[in-house]
Design an enzyme around this catalytic site. Structure first.
Site, short mmCIF file in Angstrom:
data_model
loop_
_atom_site.label_atom_id
_atom_site.label_comp_id
_atom_site.label_asym_id
_atom_site.label_seq_id
_atom_site.Cartn_x
_atom_site.Cartn_y
_atom_site.Cartn_z
N ARG A 117 -86.37 45.41 44.37
CA ARG A 117 -85.74 46.56 45.01
C ARG A 117 -86.12 47.88 44.37
NH1 ARG A 117 -85.81 48.35 49.09
NH2 ARG A 117 -85.44 46.20 49.76
N LYS A 152 -86.88 71.39 46.58
CA LYS A 152 -85.83 70.60 47.23
C LYS A 152 -86.17 69.12 47.15
CE LYS A 152 -84.72 74.45 50.29
NZ LYS A 152 -84.72 74.97 51.69
N LYS A 184 -85.96 86.25 44.36
CA LYS A 184 -85.34 86.08 45.67
C LYS A 184 -84.34 87.21 45.93
CE LYS A 184 -85.90 81.09 46.09
NZ LYS A 184 -85.24 79.81 46.50
N GLU A 213 -89.88 87.20 47.25
CA GLU A 213 -89.42 86.89 48.60
C GLU A 213 -89.23 88.18 49.38
OE1 GLU A 213 -86.15 83.85 49.75
OE2 GLU A 213 -85.14 85.80 49.68
N ASP A 234 -89.93 85.03 54.22
CA ASP A 234 -88.81 84.14 54.52
C ASP A 234 -88.27 84.36 55.93
OD1 ASP A 234 -86.82 82.21 53.96
OD2 ASP A 234 -85.39 83.80 53.47
#
Length: 301
Positions: A117, A152, A184, A213, A234
């Site tokens: 597994r 992510k 950002k 960004e 963005d």
């Protein structure tokens, strides 16, 4: 793990130490503090040896075969004989078809069943990411635009998932918060704007690449004039992105991000943007179905 597997991991750009840590953590999660598979110990004699085939159950792109090999070999460390033998019949990046035998593993049956597994969890996950990345690479073929991954990723599996992106024909962006500075919106607000934020990062970390960004043409111009060589565009429409590409020219590399899907990949690539970053490569890719088949006793030993 065996030297051949370590060499295969290094060739793939993976650190065997990193892979060992990930695999050992996964095995411990499955086996508990006593490192025991109660079902296999109860049903299979310790001396029994068998062969299993790792088989694709659907078409896709392969990634993580050497990682799966490492699982079997590290699980075998608890076996006095340490006789597991892994034979690979495919390579990462290969397109595979349903029914293809990807690897064959021979060794103590308990070890094979104990490792099953964990090996499949990693292999199917990585191959799913590679399959998704290949779909994007194919969609962008013929253009200058490349598909990028993001941060992510599944906690603890970043190095494997980003490797799988590469195996599928995608490109890695930053590995973490340490190797590229990403200014950002919240950083801009905290610092009082693009220019002061850029200046502070450059002064604090003069050797670290900086990406800014931007959401408008005006912000893109300000970022470039501040010195930025890499812009993150963005949530722009393809029309707005094309305008930014025209205004910025070759003064900076441009990356588009924000809700991009395969059906708009060609439209965005047509703007001349350098990269499309797709978080879904690592946060939403379905697994590629791969199974472990124990050979019948008369042919498997």
């Amino acid at each position: 793990m065996r030297t051949a597997t370590e060499d295969a991991l290094r060739t793939a750009g993976l650190d065997p130490v990193d892979v060992t840590r990930i695999v050992q953590t996964a095995l411990e999660e499955d086996l508990g503090p006593d490192r025991i598979d109660v079902t296999s110990v109860a049903t299979v004699p310790a001396e029994q040896v068998d062969t299993v085939d790792v088989v694709a159950r659907e078409d896709g792109v392969l990634a993580g075969l050497a990682v799966a090999a490492a699982v079997f070999e590290l699980a075998d460390e608890a076996s006095p004989a340490r006789t597991v033998e892994v034979r690979l019949h495919a390579r990462d990046g290969d397109r595979v078809a349903r029914g293809d035998v990807l690897a064959t593993v021979t060794g103590p049956t308990r070890t094979l069943l104990t490792a099953e597994r964990t090996a499949l969890n990693l292999l199917t996950r990585m191959s799913g990411v590679a399959t998704h990345a290949r779909a994007w690479a194919d969609a962008l073929a013929g253009s200058k635009t490349m598909v990028l991954d993001t941060r992510k990723t599944t906690p603890g599996l970043r190095v494997l998932e980003k490797y799988a992106v590469r195996a599928g024909g995608g490109t890695n962006k930053r590995m973490g918060l340490y190797d590229v500075a990403m200014i950002k919106d919240n950083h801009k607000l905290a610092a009082g704007g693009i220019s002061p934020a850029y200046r502070r990062v450059r002064e604090a970390f003069p050797e670290v690449p900086i990406q800014v960004e931007v959401t408008t043409v005006a912000e893109a111009v300000e970022a470039v004039e501040a010195g930025a060589k890499f812009l993150l565009c963005d949530n722009m429409t393809a029309t707005l992105l094309a305008e930014v590409v025209k205004v910025v020219g070759d003064r900076a590399e441009l990356e588009a991000t924000g809700g991009l899907t395969l059906d708009v990949a060609a439209e965005y690539a047509a703007t001349g943007v350098d990269y499309l970053s797709v978080g879904a490569l690592t946060h939403s890719s379905p697994i590629l179905d791969i199974a472990l088949d124990l050979r019948p006793a008369d042919t498997g030993r």
